[in-house]
Design an enzyme around this catalytic site. Structure first.
Site, PDB file in Angstrom:
ATOM      1  CD1 TRP A 235      23.399  62.546  50.534  1.00  9.91           C
ATOM      2  CD2 TRP A 235      21.976  62.419  52.279  1.00  9.91           C
ATOM      3  NE1 TRP A 235      22.194  63.089  50.136  1.00  9.91           N
ATOM      4  CE2 TRP A 235      21.309  63.031  51.178  1.00  9.91           C
ATOM      5  CE3 TRP A 235      21.286  62.240  53.465  1.00  9.91           C
ATOM      6  CZ2 TRP A 235      19.986  63.452  51.238  1.00  9.91           C
ATOM      7  CZ3 TRP A 235      19.959  62.659  53.532  1.00  9.91           C
ATOM      8  CH2 TRP A 235      19.328  63.264  52.424  1.00  9.91           C
TER       9      TRP A 235
ATOM     10  CD  GLU B 115      21.350  70.055  44.529  1.00 14.85           C
ATOM     11  OE1 GLU B 115      21.317  69.182  45.413  1.00 14.85           O
ATOM     12  OE2 GLU B 115      22.219  70.927  44.488  1.00 14.85           O
TER      13      GLU B 115
ATOM     14  CD  GLU C 204      21.769  71.631  49.091  1.00 14.09           C
ATOM     15  OE1 GLU C 204      22.606  71.103  49.847  1.00 14.09           O
ATOM     16  OE2 GLU C 204      20.801  71.002  48.627  1.00 14.09           O
TER      17      GLU C 204
HETATM   18  C1  GAL Z   1      22.918  68.467  47.933  1.00 14.18           C
HETATM   19  C2  GAL Z   1      24.029  69.199  47.234  1.00 14.18           C
HETATM   20  C3  GAL Z   1      24.486  68.465  45.999  1.00 14.18           C
HETATM   21  C4  GAL Z   1      24.675  67.006  46.296  1.00 14.18           C
HETATM   22  C5  GAL Z   1      23.399  66.445  46.861  1.00 14.18           C
HETATM   23  C6  GAL Z   1      23.475  64.965  47.157  1.00 14.18           C
HETATM   24  O1  GAL Z   1      22.846  68.860  49.265  1.00 14.18           O
HETATM   25  O2  GAL Z   1      23.632  70.489  46.870  1.00 14.18           O
HETATM   26  O3  GAL Z   1      25.693  69.041  45.548  1.00 14.18           O
HETATM   27  O4  GAL Z   1      25.712  66.847  47.216  1.00 14.18           O
HETATM   28  O5  GAL Z   1      23.086  67.105  48.051  1.00 14.18           O
HETATM   29  O6  GAL Z   1      22.255  64.481  47.672  1.00 14.18           O
END
Ligand code: GAL
Length: 646
Positions: free
Chosen positions: A313, A305, A149
Site C-alpha cells: 500500500w 500484525e 483495526e
Molecule cells: C492492516 C490490516 C490487515 C492488512 C494489513 C496490510 O491494516 O489490519 O488486514 O490489510 O493492514 O498491511
C-alpha cells in the site's frame, strides 16, 4: 509480572476461506515446522459465515479449528465484523458510510459501515453472538479478537443517524445548550445554537470550523468506535466468559484516543508496518512499542500484525532486507511484547492484498521469507525459557502524549502548522539515541515514579493536568516543558495572562516564566542560539520572572530573547532545537536526574533496551556496527540482534 501466555506467541492472521480445504493440512504442517503457536482466524469471514441474513455456515470453520487444534496451534478467534457482506450493503444501504461532502461510499473493499449505524450494530451483534455460542469453550481458542483495526479506514460517517448520535453525545456531555454555547465559544461568528437539534456534524464548510465543534467530533468519533468494541466485548463476556478479549490498535493513530480505550482491553495488541527503506523507521517503531506498553500500564502486550517483508500500500513497496524483519520483531519483544504475529500466514493468490508479503509467500516454503519465518519462530520458542517472557520494561523517563493536543494542533486555524507526533518524537529520538527507555503517559497521569517528565507541545491541558506537571518539579524531579504547552483548556479556550495555564498558575511558578507572544519561523527557516546551535520552527517572547536563561535566540524574530530556561529542576524550551542541541540538553537533564544513559554518546541506527535480565542491542542498519553499551563493546552484524545479560 506474569506473562500474557505460557510461552511467546508466534504466527499470524490465517484466512483459510481463501483456499481450498486441501491446503489447510499443508498450512498446519508448515505452521508446526515454523514453530507457529497462534493463528488469528476469521477476521474477514463474515460473508462466508453468514452467506444470507441469519443463515450461518460454521461447518468449514469447525473443520479449520479442529485441524489447528490437532496440530497444537492456539487460536485468536476473530469476531468477523470488520467487513460486512454484500447483502448488508444492498438491503440496508443506510449502513454504508457517508463522507463529509455527503457522498455515500460503496461496497467492494472493506470496513464499509457507519460506526453509528444501528442496523450494522444489530447484524454485527447477532454474528458475534452466534460465533460466541458456537465456539465457547473450544479447546483451541485462547483469546477473542474483536473486529479489526477499528476506524482504520472510516472513523466518521456524516449520515443522519451519526448526526443524531452526535447530538445525543453532546447532550450527555453538556447537559444544556447554553453550556455547549459557552464551551464552543459560539458568540464568535454568530454561531449560537438554540437547541441540540440545530447542531450538525462539522461537514464541508465555507471556512474554518468552530474548533471545539471539531474537537468534539473527534472525541465523538473515538467514543463511537470504542462503543463498537464494547458492544462486542460485552456479548463475548456474557456468552463465552473466561477468555481475554482484545482488538488490534494502531499505535499513533489519529482516529481514536487510545488512553480512553486501553482500560477496556484485557490486553493491548497493536499493528505496525515500518517502511523498510526508512533508516529512521525504527525510531517511530520503538516509540509505538513504548506507547503500546504504556497504554497497558506496563503490562506485556501482543504484536498482532506486522509484515514479514513488503506491504502493498505504499507507492514503492520495498522488501525487508535479510535480517531486517528479525530486528523489527526483537524491537517489539525487547519493548514488552509477549508475542509476534503477522499479517498474514499465507500470501493471498487473489484479491487486493495478493502483493502483500506473508509467512508463506507465493514462492512456497523454500524461500528466504519462509526460512526466516521458521528461524524466528524457533528463536522465540527458545526465548520462552528465559525471564524475558512476561517481564516489565523499566523506564525512569516519561513523555506526555495527548490525543486532544494532537487534534487541536491539526486544526485549520493554528499559530503555525505543527506536526504533533513529530515534535514528540524529536524528544523521544534524543533519548533513544542515548539508550534511555521511555514510557508515554497521559496528561494528568500520576508521574510519581519518574525522574524525568517531558511535555512537548501539550497545547491542550486542564489546570489539573498542568498542576500535575508543576508538582513533578516541586518534588525535585526534572520537568521539561516544550513550546505550545498549556495554551488552551479542554474547551480550547486560551489561558489568559502568559499561557502555561494562565496568570499565576502553578506551572508558570514552577518554570519561573510566562509566554507573551508567539513568533513562529517560516517553513525551512533556521535560527541560531547564542551557543551557536541551530533551531527551527518556533520562537516566542518569553518573560522571565525567576529562571536562569540557559540559551538565547541570537538570530530570528526574537533575537536576544530567552530560548531555553531553567528554574531548579524545571526547564522550559521555547523553540525546536536541532538534534545536536537536543542531545546536549538531554545529556544535561539526564545528569541532573541521575539517570544513566546506556550509550556514552548518541548513537543512530542502533537501539538498546533492558527487559527482564536481558539487555537487547539491535542494529537497524544494513552495515555491521560496533557500539559501546553500558561499558561493553558489542559487535553487531547487519540488522544484528545481541542479547546480553543486563
Ligand atoms: C492492516 C490490516 C490487515 C492488512 C494489513 C496490510 O491494516 O489490519 O488486514 O490489510 O493492514 O498491511
Amino acid at each position: 509480572m506474569t506473562g500474557l501466555f505460557p510461552e511467546f506467541r508466534y504466527g499470524g492472521d490465517y484466512n483459510p476461506e481463501q483456499w481450498p480445504e486441501e491446503v489447510w493440512d499443508d498450512d498446519v504442517r508448515l505452521m508446526r515446522g515454523a514453530a507457529v503457536t497462534t493463528a488469528t482466524v476469521g477476521v474477514f469471514s463474515w460473508a462466508r459465515l453468514e452467506p444470507r441474513p441469519g443463515e450461518f455456515d460454521f461447518g468449514w470453520l469447525d473443520r479449520v479449528l479442529a485441524k489447528l487444534d490437532a496440530g497444537g496451534i492456539r487460536v485468536m478467534m476473530a469476531t468477523a465484523t470488520a467487513s460486512p457482506p454484500a447483502w448488508l450493503a444492498v438491503r440496508y444501504p443506510e449502513t454504508l458510510p457517508v463522507d463529509e461532502r455527503g457522498v455515500r461510499l460503496g461496497f467492494g473493499s472493506r470496513q464499509q459501515y457507519s460506526p453509528n449505524s444501528s442496523v450494522y450494530r444489530e447484524h454485527a451483534s447477532r454474528l458475534v453472538r452466534a460465533i460466541a455460542e458456537r465456539y465457547r469453550g473450544h479447546p483451541a481458542i485462547e483469546a477473542w479478537h474483536v473486529n479489526n483495526e477499528l476506524g482504520c479506514h472510516v472513523v466518521h460517517s456524516y449520515d443522519p443517524e451519526s448526526v443524531a448520535a452526535f447530538r445525543a453525545w453532546l447532550e450527555t456531555r453538556y447537559g444544556t445548550i447554553d453550556e455547549l454555547n459557552r464551551a464552543w465559544g459560539t458568540a464568535f461568528w454568530s454561531q449560537r445554537y438554540d437547541s441540540f437539534a440545530e447542531v450538525d456534524a462539522p461537514r464541508a464548510m465555507p471556512s474554518f470550523t468552530n474548533p471545539t465543534h471539531s474537537l468534539d467530533w473527534r472525541r465523538f468519533g473515538s467514543w463511537s468506535l470504542l462503543e463498537l468494541y464494547l458492544m462486542e466485548r460485552d456479548i463475548l463476556r456474557e456468552v463465552a466468559p473466561g477468555l481475554p478479549i482484545t482488538t488490534n490498535l494502531m499505535g499513533f493513530f489519529p482516529g481514536a484516543d487510545y488512553w480512553e480505550w486501553a482500560p477496556e482491553l484485557d490486553f493491548i495488541s497493536d499493528d505496525a508496518y515500518p517502511d523498510p527503506t526508512d533508516p529512521d523507521a525504527y525510531v517511530t517503531l520503538a516509540a509505538q512499542r513504548d506507547l503500546t506498553r504504556s497504554l497497558g500500564g506496563g503490562r506485556p502486550w501482543l504484536l498482532m500484525e506486522q509484515s514479514p517483508s513488503a506491504v502493498n500500500w505504499r507507492d514503492r513497496n520495498a522488501r525487508k532486507q535479510p535480517g531486517q524483519h528479525r530486528a523489527h520483531s526483537f524491537n517489539a519483544v525487547a519493548r514488552g511484547a509477549d508475542g509476534i504475529l503477522h499479517f498474514q500466514w499465507r500470501q493471498a493468490a487473489a484479491g487486493a492484498e495478493k502483493f502483500h508479503a506473508a509467512m508463506v509467500p507465493h514462492g512456497g516454503e523454500h524461500t528466504r521469507i519462509h526460512r526466516e519465518a521458521r528461524e524466528l519462530g524457533a528463536e522465540l520458542a527458545e526465548l520462552s525459557a528465559t525471564d524475558v517472557l512476561g517481564a516489565a520494561v523499566p523506564a525512569r523517563v516519561a513523555i506526555v502524549f495527548d490525543w486532544e493536543s494532537w487534534w487541536a494542533l491539526a486544526q485549520q486555524a493554528v499559530p503555525t502548522r505543527i506536526d504533533y507526533p513529530a515534535v514528540v518524537l524529536e524528544w523521544y529520538a534524543a533519548l533513544l539515541r542515548r539508550g534511555v527507555t521511555v514510557d508515554f503517559t497521559r496528561a494528568g497521569a500520576d508521574h510519581a515514579g519518574y525522574d524525568i517528565v517531558i511535555a512537548p507541545a501539550l497545547q491542550v491541558a486542564s489546570r489539573a493536568d498542568l498542576d500535575g506537571l508543576a508538582a513533578v518539579a516541586d518534588r525535585g524531579a526534572q520537568l521539561v516543558v516544550g513550546y505550545q504547552t498549556g495554551i488552551l483548556d479542554r474547551d480550547l479556550h486560551a489561558y489568559l495572562g502568559g499561557y502555561l495555564g494562565g496568570e499565576g498558575s502553578a506551572l508558570q511558578h514552577a518554570l519561573g516564566v510566562s509566554v507573551e507572544e508567539f513568533a513562529p519561523l517560516a517553513a525551512g527557516q533556521t535560527a541560531v542560539l547564542d551557543d551557536g546551535t541551530t533551531v527551527t520552527d518556533w520562537q516566542e517572547v518569553v518573560q522571565v520572572a525567576d529562571a536562569e536563561v540557559v540559551a538565547r535566540f541570537a538570530t530570528g524574530p526574537v533575537t536576544g530573547g530567552p530560548a531555553i530556561t531553567r528554574h531548579g529542576s524545571a526547564w522550559y524550551v521555547a523553540t525546536q532545537p536541532d538534534s545536536a542541541r537536543l542531545d546536549a540538553l538531554i545529556d544535561q537533564i539526564l545528569v541532573a536526574a541521575g539517570v544513566d544513559a546506556s550509550f556514552p554518546a548518541p548513537v543512530s541506527g542502533v537501539e538498546t533496551v533492558v527487559r527482564g535480565s536481558t539487555r537487547f542491542v539491535i542494529n537497524h542498519s544494513p552495515d555491521a556496527r560496533t557500539v559501546e553499551v553500558a561499558g561493553q563493546q558489542v559487535d553487531l552484524d547487519s540488522f544484528g540482534v545481541a542479547r546480553l545479560t543486563a
